[in-house]
Motif scaffolding. Structure first.
Motif, short mmCIF file in Angstrom:
data_model
loop_
_atom_site.label_atom_id
_atom_site.label_comp_id
_atom_site.label_asym_id
_atom_site.label_seq_id
_atom_site.Cartn_x
_atom_site.Cartn_y
_atom_site.Cartn_z
N TYR B 36 13.49 -1.43 -7.53
CA TYR B 36 12.24 -2.17 -7.39
C TYR B 36 12.03 -2.50 -5.92
CZ TYR B 36 11.61 -3.03 -12.41
OH TYR B 36 11.39 -2.89 -13.77
N VAL B 37 10.76 -2.66 -5.54
CA VAL B 37 10.42 -3.03 -4.17
C VAL B 37 9.49 -4.23 -4.18
CG1 VAL B 37 8.49 -1.38 -4.08
CG2 VAL B 37 9.51 -2.20 -1.95
N GLN B 38 9.67 -5.10 -3.22
CA GLN B 38 8.79 -6.25 -3.07
C GLN B 38 8.27 -6.28 -1.65
OE1 GLN B 38 10.48 -10.06 -4.18
NE2 GLN B 38 8.45 -10.84 -4.67
N TYR B 39 7.02 -5.91 -1.44
CA TYR B 39 6.40 -5.96 -0.13
C TYR B 39 6.04 -7.40 0.20
CZ TYR B 39 6.14 -0.93 -0.77
OH TYR B 39 6.46 0.37 -0.99
N PRO B 40 5.94 -7.75 1.48
CA PRO B 40 5.64 -9.13 1.86
C PRO B 40 4.40 -9.65 1.16
CG PRO B 40 6.23 -7.84 3.80
CD PRO B 40 6.14 -6.87 2.66
N GLY B 41 4.57 -10.79 0.48
CA GLY B 41 3.44 -11.43 -0.19
C GLY B 41 3.04 -10.80 -1.51
#
Lengths: 114, 113
Positions: B36-41
């Protein structure tokens, strides 16, 4: 399609107060999850619902945390009373079920306990 | 204890550099593997997944991961990163027959333009 909705996005409370979070999963998704993500760590599963029944709540601190999904759709997670160490992001996710059971995450609620 | 390990929590690299993030797990039996990836914001989103078949899986945005069963690993790679790849990356493991998804601690990746 609309994603997983959560509210509020941010909450600041003092220790010993109570707080509740709300989650509306993607339409048609039978399975709903609540995760706790403490800063610097990955999400940790708190509770999993299949429709309105609990599948796994083994990591839920039941002395202070409770969750319900009465009609098998939206869900609430409550903390009462809150402790300093409960400061975290609370994530809700949902999945459709079946063999390829991908989880879709909401934006989370950032809780700060002072 | 069963766990998911991600090393090098903070990674800083320049654009066009290659990226490899390690993921090791200690679960026995048949597993499903995810990045999984979480980009800023933004919220967590699926980058790629492995359920069965070809152990080299391709995901979005040029990412790929290789499942090596003998090493209990599922490393993520991208040959040439962009500034927009700045994000936090999480490896997750689900044991077949158990609904719980276990996450690693994540890798904070910063790409310098």
């Amino acid at each position: 399609e609309a994603g997983v909705a959560q509210s509020p996005r941010y909450k600041i409370i003092e220790k010993r107060q109570s707080v509740a979070f709300w989650c509306n999963p993607i339409s048609g998704h039978a399975t709903l999850y609540w995760y706790q993500q403490i800063l610097g760590q990955g999400p940790k599963l708190l509770i999993q619902f299949q429709n309105n029944g609990v599948v796994d709540d083994s990591q839920l601190p039941k002395d202070r945390f409770s969750a319900e999904r009465l009609k098998g759709v939206d869900s609430t997670l409550k903390i009462q009373p809150a402790k300093l160490e409960d400061s975290a992001v609370y994530l809700c996710a949902s999945s459709p079920g079946g063999r390829v059971d991908e989880q879709f995450f909401g934006p989370g609620t950032r809780l700060t306990v002072l | 204890a069963q766990s998911v390990s991600q090393h090098n929590h903070h990674v800083i690299l320049s654009e066009a550099a290659s990226l490899e993030l390690g993921c090791n797990y200690s679960y026995g039996g048949t597993v499903n593997l995810f990045w999984y990836v979480q980009y800023p914001g933004q919220h967590l989103q699926l980058l790629l997944k492995y359920f069965s078949g070809d152990p080299l899986v391709k995901g979005i945005k040029g990412f790929e991961a290789e499942f090596i069963k003998s090493k209990f690993s599922f490393n993520l790679r991208k040959p040439s990163v962009q500034w927009s790849d700045t994000a936090e990356y999480f490896c997750a493991v689900k044991v077949r027959g158990n609904n719980r998804l276990a996450f690693g601690k994540g890798n904070q990746v910063v790409v310098i333009p």
